[in-house]
Design a protein around this motif. Structure first.
Motif, mmCIF file in Angstrom:
data_model
loop_
_atom_site.group_PDB
_atom_site.id
_atom_site.type_symbol
_atom_site.label_atom_id
_atom_site.label_comp_id
_atom_site.label_asym_id
_atom_site.label_seq_id
_atom_site.Cartn_x
_atom_site.Cartn_y
_atom_site.Cartn_z
ATOM 1 N N GLY A 118 57.709 21.618 43.607
ATOM 2 C CA GLY A 118 56.905 21.607 44.822
ATOM 3 C C GLY A 118 56.167 22.919 44.956
ATOM 4 N N ASP A 119 55.452 23.049 46.028
ATOM 5 C CA ASP A 119 54.708 24.266 46.327
ATOM 6 C C ASP A 119 55.710 25.382 46.635
ATOM 7 N N THR A 120 55.659 26.458 45.889
ATOM 8 C CA THR A 120 56.634 27.537 46.051
ATOM 9 C C THR A 120 56.170 28.648 46.996
ATOM 10 N N TRP A 121 55.110 28.396 47.739
ATOM 11 C CA TRP A 121 54.589 29.419 48.638
ATOM 12 C C TRP A 121 55.667 29.913 49.606
ATOM 13 N N ALA A 122 56.418 28.994 50.216
ATOM 14 C CA ALA A 122 57.465 29.387 51.161
ATOM 15 C C ALA A 122 58.530 30.230 50.471
ATOM 16 N N ALA A 123 58.836 29.925 49.219
ATOM 17 C CA ALA A 123 59.812 30.718 48.478
ATOM 18 C C ALA A 123 59.316 32.153 48.306
ATOM 19 N N ASP A 171 55.281 31.919 61.727
ATOM 20 C CA ASP A 171 54.431 32.987 62.250
ATOM 21 C C ASP A 171 53.637 33.680 61.151
ATOM 22 N N GLY A 172 53.971 33.410 59.890
ATOM 23 C CA GLY A 172 53.158 33.890 58.772
ATOM 24 C C GLY A 172 53.143 35.387 58.571
ATOM 25 N N ARG A 173 54.193 36.060 59.012
ATOM 26 C CA ARG A 173 54.188 37.535 58.940
ATOM 27 C C ARG A 173 54.111 38.090 57.525
ATOM 28 N N PHE A 174 54.471 37.274 56.504
ATOM 29 C CA PHE A 174 54.407 37.751 55.123
ATOM 30 C C PHE A 174 53.305 37.062 54.321
ATOM 31 N N ARG A 175 52.540 36.206 54.973
ATOM 32 C CA ARG A 175 51.499 35.435 54.287
ATOM 33 C C ARG A 175 50.473 36.322 53.593
ATOM 34 N N GLN A 176 49.981 37.336 54.293
ATOM 35 C CA GLN A 176 48.968 38.215 53.710
ATOM 36 C C GLN A 176 49.537 38.977 52.514
ATOM 37 N N VAL A 215 51.889 37.991 50.495
ATOM 38 C CA VAL A 215 52.010 37.049 49.383
ATOM 39 C C VAL A 215 50.629 36.758 48.793
ATOM 40 N N ARG A 216 49.606 36.628 49.643
ATOM 41 C CA ARG A 216 48.232 36.425 49.140
ATOM 42 C C ARG A 216 47.796 37.594 48.264
ATOM 43 N N GLU A 217 48.066 38.810 48.736
ATOM 44 C CA GLU A 217 47.682 39.998 47.961
ATOM 45 C C GLU A 217 48.396 40.020 46.612
ATOM 46 N N GLU A 218 49.663 39.641 46.598
ATOM 47 C CA GLU A 218 50.405 39.617 45.339
ATOM 48 C C GLU A 218 49.886 38.519 44.416
ATOM 49 N N ALA A 219 49.429 37.414 44.995
ATOM 50 C CA ALA A 219 48.820 36.352 44.185
ATOM 51 C C ALA A 219 47.526 36.870 43.548
ATOM 52 N N GLN A 220 46.757 37.651 44.306
ATOM 53 C CA GLN A 220 45.526 38.239 43.749
ATOM 54 C C GLN A 220 45.847 39.184 42.602
ATOM 55 N N VAL A 221 46.885 39.964 42.757
ATOM 56 C CA VAL A 221 47.311 40.852 41.668
ATOM 57 C C VAL A 221 47.673 40.014 40.446
ATOM 58 N N GLY A 222 48.396 38.924 40.662
ATOM 59 C CA GLY A 222 48.762 38.039 39.562
ATOM 60 C C GLY A 222 47.547 37.494 38.837
ATOM 61 N N ARG A 223 46.535 37.092 39.591
ATOM 62 C CA ARG A 223 45.295 36.593 38.963
ATOM 63 C C ARG A 223 44.614 37.690 38.160
ATOM 64 N N ARG A 224 44.590 38.905 38.718
ATOM 65 C CA ARG A 224 43.987 40.021 37.973
ATOM 66 C C ARG A 224 44.757 40.331 36.695
ATOM 67 N N LEU A 225 46.069 40.090 36.732
ATOM 68 C CA LEU A 225 46.892 40.337 35.544
ATOM 69 C C LEU A 225 46.815 39.187 34.534
ATOM 70 N N GLY A 226 46.081 38.132 34.902
ATOM 71 C CA GLY A 226 45.863 37.051 33.950
ATOM 72 C C GLY A 226 46.597 35.763 34.223
ATOM 73 N N ARG A 227 47.270 35.644 35.354
ATOM 74 C CA ARG A 227 47.927 34.389 35.684
ATOM 75 C C ARG A 227 46.873 33.342 35.931
ATOM 76 N N ARG A 228 47.056 32.170 35.387
ATOM 77 C CA ARG A 228 46.022 31.137 35.427
ATOM 78 C C ARG A 228 46.101 30.222 36.640
ATOM 79 N N SER A 229 47.289 29.903 37.112
ATOM 80 C CA SER A 229 47.444 28.971 38.215
ATOM 81 C C SER A 229 47.046 29.629 39.524
ATOM 82 N N SER A 230 46.428 28.871 40.404
ATOM 83 C CA SER A 230 46.068 29.429 41.707
ATOM 84 C C SER A 230 46.792 28.715 42.840
ATOM 85 N N SER A 231 47.715 27.798 42.514
ATOM 86 C CA SER A 231 48.369 27.015 43.558
ATOM 87 C C SER A 231 49.445 27.795 44.307
ATOM 88 N N SER A 232 50.041 28.760 43.680
ATOM 89 C CA SER A 232 51.040 29.575 44.361
ATOM 90 C C SER A 232 51.054 30.959 43.724
#
Length: 122
Positions: A7-12, A69-74, A76-93
Motif C-alpha cells: 500500500g501507500d507507505t506515506w503514513a509510515a 494534522d500533517g505536522r510531519f508532511r512537509q 517527508v515531502r522534503e526527504e522525498a525530494q532528496v530521494g529523487r535528487r539521489l536518483g530514486r525513480r518512484s514518486s508515489s512515496s
C-alpha cells in the motif's frame, strides 16, 4: 517469501518522522521493517502504526494526531525530494534517505531476524 499486501507507505514515513522527533529513530525503523518483512503487517494502516508506537513507548494519542494534522508532511515531502535528487525513480512515496536523523536501515535488524518465523498457511 512472506505474502504481504502493498500500500501507500506515506503514513509510515510520517510515523518514522514522528518517532525520530521522539528520539525513537532506530527503534521505529526496526519496528517498521520487522512488522512488514517479518510479520507481514500492513505498514500503510494507521492502526498498525499506532500499535508500533505503543510498542516503542510513544504516546498513541499524540501519534494518532500527527497523521491528520500533517505536522510531519512537509518534512517527508522534503526527504522525498532528496530521494529523487539521489536518483530514486518512484514518486508515489518518499524514500528512506539519510537526512534529518533518518538513516538507511537493513531489511531486517538482528532482533527482527531472530524473531521472524515463516507464517503457516491455512
Amino acid at each position: 517469501m512472506v505474502d504481504n499486501l502493498v500500500g501507500d507507505t506515506w503514513a509510515a514515513h510520517e510515523f518514522l518522522a514522528h518517532a525520530t522527533a521522539q528520539g525513537k529513530n532506530r527503534g521505529a525503523w526496526d519496528a517498521i521493517f520487522c512488522a512488514y518483512f517479518g510479520e507481514a503487517r500492513r505498514i500503510c494502516d494507521v492502526d498498525v502504526l499506532l500499535d508500533l508506537a505503543d510498542d516503542l513507548g510513544i504516546d498513541r494519542e499524540t501519534t494518532g494526531q500527527a497523521f491528520p494534522d500533517g505536522r510531519f508532511r512537509q518534512r517527508v515531502r522534503e526527504e522525498a525530494q532528496v530521494g529523487r535528487r539521489l536518483g530514486r525513480r518512484s514518486s508515489s512515496s518518499p524514500a528512506a534517505t539519510p537526512t534529518r536523523g533518518h538513516r538507511t536501515a537493513t531489511l531486517c535488524s538482528t532482533s527482527c531476524a531472530r524473531s521472524w518465523t515463516r507464517p503457516t498457511r491455512p
